[in-house]
Each structure stands twice: as structure tokens, then as C-alpha cells.
Design a protein around this motif. Structure first.
Motif, PDB file in Angstrom:
ATOM      1  N   SER A   1      38.407 -34.951   1.506  1.00 47.32           N
ATOM      2  CA  SER A   1      38.885 -33.986   2.501  1.00 47.32           C
ATOM      3  C   SER A   1      37.755 -33.356   3.311  1.00 47.32           C
ATOM      4  O   SER A   1      37.966 -32.870   4.422  1.00 47.32           O
ATOM      5  N   ALA A   2      36.534 -33.363   2.778  1.00 47.86           N
ATOM      6  CA  ALA A   2      35.413 -32.729   3.472  1.00 47.86           C
ATOM      7  C   ALA A   2      34.719 -33.662   4.457  1.00 47.86           C
ATOM      8  O   ALA A   2      33.843 -33.237   5.201  1.00 47.86           O
ATOM      9  N   GLY A   3      35.078 -34.935   4.463  1.00 48.09           N
ATOM     10  CA  GLY A   3      34.401 -35.895   5.323  1.00 48.09           C
ATOM     11  C   GLY A   3      35.262 -36.292   6.509  1.00 48.09           C
ATOM     12  O   GLY A   3      36.469 -36.049   6.554  1.00 48.09           O
ATOM     13  N   VAL A   4      34.632 -36.914   7.495  1.00 45.44           N
ATOM     14  CA  VAL A   4      35.336 -37.454   8.657  1.00 45.44           C
ATOM     15  C   VAL A   4      35.599 -38.932   8.379  1.00 45.44           C
ATOM     16  O   VAL A   4      34.675 -39.734   8.320  1.00 45.44           O
ATOM     17  N   ILE A   5      36.866 -39.284   8.205  1.00 45.63           N
ATOM     18  CA  ILE A   5      37.247 -40.634   7.804  1.00 45.63           C
ATOM     19  C   ILE A   5      37.685 -41.428   9.028  1.00 45.63           C
ATOM     20  O   ILE A   5      38.461 -40.931   9.853  1.00 45.63           O
ATOM     21  N   SER A   6      37.204 -42.647   9.149  1.00 45.28           N
ATOM     22  CA  SER A   6      37.580 -43.520  10.259  1.00 45.28           C
ATOM     23  C   SER A   6      37.990 -44.882   9.714  1.00 45.28           C
ATOM     24  O   SER A   6      37.470 -45.340   8.697  1.00 45.28           O
TER      25      SER A   6
ATOM     26  N   ILE B   1      37.647 -48.562  10.938  1.00 48.58           N
ATOM     27  CA  ILE B   1      36.899 -49.255  11.983  1.00 48.58           C
ATOM     28  C   ILE B   1      37.242 -50.738  12.067  1.00 48.58           C
ATOM     29  O   ILE B   1      36.733 -51.441  12.935  1.00 48.58           O
ATOM     30  N   GLY B   2      38.080 -51.215  11.167  1.00 47.80           N
ATOM     31  CA  GLY B   2      38.474 -52.623  11.184  1.00 47.80           C
ATOM     32  C   GLY B   2      39.689 -52.827  10.322  1.00 47.80           C
ATOM     33  O   GLY B   2      40.312 -51.861   9.868  1.00 47.80           O
ATOM     34  N   GLY B   3      40.042 -54.087  10.072  1.00 50.34           N
ATOM     35  CA  GLY B   3      41.248 -54.391   9.301  1.00 50.34           C
ATOM     36  C   GLY B   3      41.331 -53.656   7.990  1.00 50.34           C
ATOM     37  O   GLY B   3      42.272 -52.897   7.740  1.00 50.34           O
ATOM     38  N   ASP B   4      40.355 -53.870   7.087  1.00 55.61           N
ATOM     39  CA  ASP B   4      40.359 -53.176   5.798  1.00 55.61           C
ATOM     40  C   ASP B   4      39.026 -52.459   5.564  1.00 55.61           C
ATOM     41  O   ASP B   4      38.597 -52.294   4.440  1.00 55.61           O
ATOM     42  N   GLU B   5      38.403 -52.024   6.662  1.00 59.58           N
ATOM     43  CA  GLU B   5      37.119 -51.335   6.586  1.00 59.58           C
ATOM     44  C   GLU B   5      37.258 -49.897   7.081  1.00 59.58           C
ATOM     45  O   GLU B   5      37.905 -49.633   8.097  1.00 59.58           O
ATOM     46  N   PHE B   6      36.625 -48.992   6.348  1.00 61.44           N
ATOM     47  CA  PHE B   6      36.653 -47.574   6.677  1.00 61.44           C
ATOM     48  C   PHE B   6      35.230 -47.017   6.617  1.00 61.44           C
ATOM     49  O   PHE B   6      34.345 -47.601   5.977  1.00 61.44           O
ATOM     50  N   THR B   7      35.037 -45.895   7.262  1.00 58.66           N
ATOM     51  CA  THR B   7      33.782 -45.152   7.118  1.00 58.66           C
ATOM     52  C   THR B   7      34.115 -43.693   6.834  1.00 58.66           C
ATOM     53  O   THR B   7      35.183 -43.205   7.219  1.00 58.66           O
ATOM     54  N   ILE B   8      33.204 -43.033   6.150  1.00 58.67           N
ATOM     55  CA  ILE B   8      33.321 -41.588   5.930  1.00 58.67           C
ATOM     56  C   ILE B   8      31.968 -40.965   6.231  1.00 58.67           C
ATOM     57  O   ILE B   8      30.946 -41.376   5.665  1.00 58.67           O
ATOM     58  N   VAL B   9      31.943 -39.998   7.143  1.00 58.48           N
ATOM     59  CA  VAL B   9      30.727 -39.251   7.461  1.00 58.48           C
ATOM     60  C   VAL B   9      30.798 -37.906   6.743  1.00 58.48           C
ATOM     61  O   VAL B   9      31.747 -37.142   6.947  1.00 58.48           O
ATOM     62  N   VAL B  10      29.823 -37.650   5.895  1.00 56.15           N
ATOM     63  CA  VAL B  10      29.772 -36.390   5.147  1.00 56.15           C
ATOM     64  C   VAL B  10      28.520 -35.632   5.602  1.00 56.15           C
ATOM     65  O   VAL B  10      27.398 -36.110   5.407  1.00 56.15           O
ATOM     66  N   GLU B  11      28.720 -34.471   6.193  1.00 58.97           N
ATOM     67  CA  GLU B  11      27.597 -33.695   6.715  1.00 58.97           C
ATOM     68  C   GLU B  11      27.062 -32.715   5.680  1.00 58.97           C
ATOM     69  O   GLU B  11      27.797 -32.225   4.821  1.00 58.97           O
ATOM     70  N   ARG B  12      25.766 -32.431   5.818  1.00 61.20           N
ATOM     71  CA  ARG B  12      25.088 -31.415   5.000  1.00 61.20           C
ATOM     72  C   ARG B  12      25.468 -31.542   3.522  1.00 61.20           C
ATOM     73  O   ARG B  12      26.161 -30.699   2.969  1.00 61.20           O
ATOM     74  N   THR B  13      25.009 -32.609   2.921  1.00 58.26           N
ATOM     75  CA  THR B  13      25.366 -32.894   1.533  1.00 58.26           C
ATOM     76  C   THR B  13      24.131 -33.295   0.750  1.00 58.26           C
ATOM     77  O   THR B  13      23.022 -33.336   1.285  1.00 58.26           O
ATOM     78  N   ARG B  14      24.324 -33.590  -0.525  1.00 59.96           N
ATOM     79  CA  ARG B  14      23.246 -34.085  -1.389  1.00 59.96           C
ATOM     80  C   ARG B  14      23.696 -35.407  -2.005  1.00 59.96           C
ATOM     81  O   ARG B  14      24.885 -35.667  -2.152  1.00 59.96           O
ATOM     82  N   GLN B  15      22.720 -36.226  -2.406  1.00 61.31           N
ATOM     83  CA  GLN B  15      23.049 -37.563  -2.879  1.00 61.31           C
ATOM     84  C   GLN B  15      23.928 -37.520  -4.115  1.00 61.31           C
ATOM     85  O   GLN B  15      24.856 -38.325  -4.251  1.00 61.31           O
ATOM     86  N   GLU B  16      23.671 -36.553  -5.022  1.00 62.44           N
ATOM     87  CA  GLU B  16      24.497 -36.499  -6.235  1.00 62.44           C
ATOM     88  C   GLU B  16      25.952 -36.177  -5.908  1.00 62.44           C
ATOM     89  O   GLU B  16      26.880 -36.666  -6.561  1.00 62.44           O
ATOM     90  N   GLU B  17      26.171 -35.364  -4.857  1.00 58.35           N
ATOM     91  CA  GLU B  17      27.538 -35.070  -4.439  1.00 58.35           C
ATOM     92  C   GLU B  17      28.201 -36.315  -3.846  1.00 58.35           C
ATOM     93  O   GLU B  17      29.390 -36.571  -4.070  1.00 58.35           O
ATOM     94  N   VAL B  18      27.424 -37.071  -3.090  1.00 59.90           N
ATOM     95  CA  VAL B  18      27.948 -38.301  -2.496  1.00 59.90           C
ATOM     96  C   VAL B  18      28.322 -39.300  -3.583  1.00 59.90           C
ATOM     97  O   VAL B  18      29.367 -39.967  -3.511  1.00 59.90           O
ATOM     98  N   GLU B  19      27.498 -39.412  -4.610  1.00 56.16           N
ATOM     99  CA  GLU B  19      27.787 -40.353  -5.695  1.00 56.16           C
ATOM    100  C   GLU B  19      29.054 -39.948  -6.442  1.00 56.16           C
ATOM    101  O   GLU B  19      29.853 -40.817  -6.833  1.00 56.16           O
ATOM    102  N   LYS B  20      29.257 -38.650  -6.648  1.00 55.18           N
ATOM    103  CA  LYS B  20      30.504 -38.192  -7.274  1.00 55.18           C
ATOM    104  C   LYS B  20      31.707 -38.544  -6.406  1.00 55.18           C
ATOM    105  O   LYS B  20      32.767 -38.960  -6.904  1.00 55.18           O
ATOM    106  N   LEU B  21      31.539 -38.379  -5.079  1.00 55.55           N
ATOM    107  CA  LEU B  21      32.621 -38.713  -4.158  1.00 55.55           C
ATOM    108  C   LEU B  21      32.946 -40.202  -4.232  1.00 55.55           C
ATOM    109  O   LEU B  21      34.118 -40.598  -4.245  1.00 55.55           O
ATOM    110  N   CYS B  22      31.923 -41.038  -4.298  1.00 55.23           N
ATOM    111  CA  CYS B  22      32.142 -42.486  -4.393  1.00 55.23           C
ATOM    112  C   CYS B  22      32.921 -42.838  -5.656  1.00 55.23           C
ATOM    113  O   CYS B  22      33.859 -43.653  -5.620  1.00 55.23           O
ATOM    114  N   ASP B  23      32.542 -42.242  -6.772  1.00 49.35           N
ATOM    115  CA  ASP B  23      33.276 -42.480  -8.021  1.00 49.35           C
ATOM    116  C   ASP B  23      34.742 -42.084  -7.875  1.00 49.35           C
ATOM    117  O   ASP B  23      35.647 -42.804  -8.335  1.00 49.35           O
ATOM    118  N   SER B  24      34.981 -40.938  -7.223  1.00 44.92           N
ATOM    119  CA  SER B  24      36.357 -40.458  -7.050  1.00 44.92           C
ATOM    120  C   SER B  24      37.155 -41.381  -6.143  1.00 44.92           C
ATOM    121  O   SER B  24      38.340 -41.662  -6.397  1.00 44.92           O
TER     122      SER B  24
END
Length: 469
Positions: free
Chosen positions: A113-118, A120-143
Motif C-alpha cells: 500500500s505504501a508503494g506506487v504499483i504499475s 508495465i506488460g502482460g504479467d510484469e509489474f513494478t513497485i516504486v517505494v520512496e524513502r525506504t531502507r533495504q531491510e524494509e524492502v526485503e520484508k515487503l518482497c517476502d510479503s
């Protein structure tokens, strides 16, 4: 003057009414025009199916995130790719695929919910997460991975897919959005290469690995040209009941002049992505036909990729080699995976039909690991099923593979198909598989793959053993 006053009054009222009505009409038209313009702007920036931002919006969001960052602030780009989504489209149809995509988008929005989700293709997505830390990003990936791995249900049918993620983290506003995207894409490649359903964070070593891959691709081209680095080994397949060799499987090996032995699971996928699989497959098939002529009492199986089988000339190539080496078609078995049965163009199916009509046999390899295998088993035009080694190796674990293998054997035998179990590494596994009704066994417990020179010795020993018994 008094006589004209009512006329003037009425005319004024009519003019006022007309002007007011025209003003209302113009305001409504202007509002509708603004709404239409807003809708067009929204459609231009959003995916019509899921409502997520599209590629244009993603590029703008990433550029804005980078530009507005302080020197010590980190932004993360997550590059997402769904695993096994194409199989859903191919087997269940695009309407189901579209509904699944909408459900996936909903889970992504709930989880990130905190990221900008797009999309960009058939089964491809991107998420831009601003002002974050790598450990938070890794937790998000696991989730995110955990969320997508949960079964989806459409029309009462459970659907299982997966998610692979590539991550790039950049600090400060001097980062290049194009470079961040490139790094996230490379990280995604590594995540998928490592087995899917996982994430990888870009590191500088990945650039080196990409360069190594390019170098290895050039070396493989050179090996195919040289003709003295690649060799075909043969792994015997044994009858479960008589324990005698019943057939051979041809397996390609590569001994690099400076790097030594390179594993097939490294260079075969490389050959597929580099456009070399046709040449590699033709080399193996030619060697196998030569061996089949030398050992006329044994059938020989050859692995065939979906890319090869999707070539329109493939059946004619097989016919030509069989005639060249005077090998009966029924002695050749082509091992395919379910991927070969999912081509939308139908070329694989036409080649399979032509080859089967000619007498060539087919086996379905790695059965049980593909999409909707049990449902497709009733419709498969193959002669043999090869049970994946993962089920055999699960025999000694609680809730292991015995029940699964028993079910596969029952369904396959009911359809008149033979069953071969791969990856047999112990006598106990061999006995279990024999009791479950498997027709053939294959694995290191019985014999490792051997070169053609050793094959003559192995077959001679088998003949001597039968004679003495």
C-alpha cells in the motif's frame, strides 16, 4: 409606448431564458468535455484491465521519486514477474487469465500500500517505494511472494502461480532512472534463474555474471563449431521387474577446454535463450541415431525442447536422420515437457502428430511439476510418463511422494501409458517404485550416464550376467 412595453418585457424574458438555457447547455457540455478529458488522461496513464498505473506513469513516478530525494534517502524499484501465468492463459483461456490478473493486482495493492504499483506488460509489474531502507524492502518482497503464492479461486477452480522479484536500491537524486530499471531487470533475471518464487537484490557481482553469461554463450557457439568439446552420454533405463536394461536416454555433456565440465542445466537453458538450441539438439539427435544403429536391441530417448519442437521443419529433420542411419522410427522416443503442449500456434502439436503417425514415440518428462498435470493427463498424446525425481526423493519425508506416485501410476496405466521413475538413488526407493507398479526405473543407484565407449562395456556385462543366470 405603453403598448410596446409588454412586448419588450416578454422579449427580454425570452432572451434571458434563452441565454440562461444556452449557458446551462454550455456548462454541461463543458463539464462533460472536462470529464471526458479527465477520463482520457486517466486511460492514457493507467492500465485498462487492472486500473494500475501503466508504463508511462511508472517512468514518470520513478523519475519524480529520484528527483525529489535527498542525498541520504534511498528509493527502491521492485520489478515483478508472475511465474506460470502463461500456462493459465494457455490452458484455461484469456478470460480466466484476465480475471486472475485483476485478482493479482488487488493483492499487490493490499500488500504494498505504501508503494506506487504499475503494470508495465502482460504479467510484469513494478513497485516504486520512496524513502525506504533495504531491510524494509526485503520484508515487503517476502510479503508479496507469500501473498501471490496463496491459491486464487476463479469459478470454483483453485489456481496456483508464483512471483519473482528483482530489486534495485538507489540513494540520492543523482541516480539514473534508466540505470535503476536496468539493475532491477538484471536482479529479476537472477531471481528467476535461482528457481523462481523468490527475490534478488541487485549487486555489482550481477553485472559480472551477465558478462560471464555472454562469454559462455560465445564459447558454446565455438564448441558447436569445433565439434570436439560436446559429447553425448547415455543413461540406461532398467525394467522394474527383470532389472535388465530396456532402453537408453541420450544426455549431452560439455567439457570446456579451460573451464572444465559445464553442467547441462547451465548451458542448455543458455542455448535456448541464445538461439543455439536447434544446433545443439540436432547434434544430440544425430549422435543418438548413430548409437541406435550400433545397438539395435535398444530403444533410445532424446530430450527435445519446446523451442525445437516449435520449428516447422523439426519433423522433417527427424525423418531425415532416421533414414540416414536406418533406424526404425519406433525405436526413437522424444522426451518433452508440458511446455511443448502449450504453444498457441499449434506447431508443436502438428510436429508431434506427424512424428507419431510415422511411428516415433513420445514421453512426458518431469511429470507432476507442470501446470494442471492430472487434468491434462487424460488428453495427452504420449506413450510414456516420466515421474519427476522430486517425488522419489520425498519418499522418506512425512506426507511424501508415495501417494502421489501411486496416483500417477493408476491414472497413467488406466490410459495405457508406461511409467518410468527418475532419480532412483537407493535400493529402498527401487523396491517401493517396483511395488507401486512402475514399469521402468532410472537413476544413479542403477547406473550413471556413461560415454559411448563405456556403454559397450556396460552392455557386454549385462549380456554376460543374463547368460550366467
Amino acid at each position: 409606448m405603453k403598448a410596446t412595453a409588454p412586448v419588450l418585457l416578454i422579449s427580454g424574458l425570452l432572451l434571458f431564458t434563452l441565454t440562461s438555457g444556452l449557458s446551462v447547455v454550455l456548462r454541461r457540455r463543458s463539464r462533460r468535455l472536462q470529464e471526458s478529458q479527465a477520463e482520457l488522461n486517466h486511460l492514457a496513464r493507467h492500465d485498462p484491465l487492472t486500473g494500475l498505473a501503466n508504463r508511462a506513469s511508472f517512468n514518470q513516478s520513478l523519475a519524480q521519486a529520484v528527483a525529489s530525494s535527498a542525498a541520504d534517502q534511498a528509493n527502491a524499484l521492485l520489478y515483478l514477474d508472475l511465474d506460470r501465468f502463461k500456462q493459465v492463459n494457455d490452458t484455461l483461456g484469456h478470460p480466466v487469465g484476465d480475471r486472475l490478473m485483476v485478482a493479482v493486482a488487488k493483492r499487490l495493492m493490499e500488500t504494498a500500500s505504501a508503494g506506487v504499483i504499475s503494470r508495465i506488460g502482460g504479467d510484469e509489474f513494478t513497485i516504486v517505494v520512496e524513502r525506504t531502507r533495504q531491510e524494509e524492502v526485503e520484508k515487503l518482497c517476502d510479503s508479496l511472494i507469500a501473498a501471490i503464492r496463496q491459491p486464487f479461486e476463479i469459478d470454483g477452480q483453485p489456481i496456483l502461480i508464483g512471483l519473482s522479484i528483482g530489486v534495485a536500491v538507489a540513494t540520492g537524486n543523482d541516480a539514473d532512472p534508466v540505470e535503476i530499471t536496468r539493475k532491477a531487470d538484471i536482479a529479476l533475471y537472477h531471481a528467476k534463474s535461482a528457481g523462481r518464487n523468490r527475490y534478488a537484490v541487485f549487486g555489482h557481482h550481477m553485472d559480472e555474471l551477465i558478462r560471464t553469461k555472454r562469454d559462455l554463450e560465445q564459447d558454446l557457439r565455438a564448441a558447436l563449431d569445433a565439434g570436439n568439446q560436446l559429447e553425448v552420454f547415455y543413461q540406461p533405463v532398467y525394467s522394474a521387474q527383470s532389472r535388465e536394461i530396456s532402453s537408453l536416454e541420450a544426455l549431452v555433456r560439455w567439457r570446456h577446454p579451460s573451464k572444465g565440465a559445464i553442467a547441462p542445466d547451465v548451458f542448455v537453458p543458455l542455448a535456448e535463450t541464445a538461439g543455439l538450441i536447434d544446433r545443439l539438439g540436432a547434434f544430440v539427435l544425430k549422435e543418438a541415431c548413430s548409437t541406435a544403429r550400433e545397438f539395435p536391441s535398444l530403444d533410445i530417448a532424446v530430450n527435445v525442447s519446446a523451442i525445437e519442437l516449435g520449428q516447422r521443419h523439426y519433423a522433417a529433420q527427424v525423418f531425415s536422420l532416421l533414414r540416414q542411419f536406418s533406424v526404425e522410427p519406433w525405436r526413437l522416443e522424444l522426451e518433452i515437457t508440458e511446455t511443448a503442449l502449450l504453444d498457441e500456434a499449434g506447431v508443436c502439436e502438428k510436429n508431434i502428430t506427424a512424428l507419431r503417425d510415422f511411428g516415433v514415440k513420445f514421453a512426458l518428462d518431469d511429470f507432476g511439476t507442470g501446470f494442471s498435470s492430472f487434468g491434462r493427463l487424460q488428453r495427452l498424446e504420449v506413450d510414456r510418463i516420466k515421474i519427476d525425481r522430486s517425488f522419489v526423493h520425498a519418499f522418506d519425508r512425512p506426507g511424501g511422494g508415495v501417494a502421489v506416485v501411486q496416483s500417477i501410476v493408476g491414472v497413467a496405466h488406466a490410459k495405457g501409458l508406461r511409467i518410468t521413475a527418475e532419480g532412483v538413488e537407493t535400493e529402498e526407493q527401487s523396491e517401493i517404485l517396483r511395488n507401486l507398479g512402475c514399469d521402468e526405473l532410472q537413476g544413479f543407484h542403477l547406473s550413471k550416464p556413461v560415454p559411448k565407449s563405456s556403454l559397450r562395456q556396460l552392455l557386454g556385462a549385462e549380456t554376460a550376467k543374463r547368460t550366467s543366470s
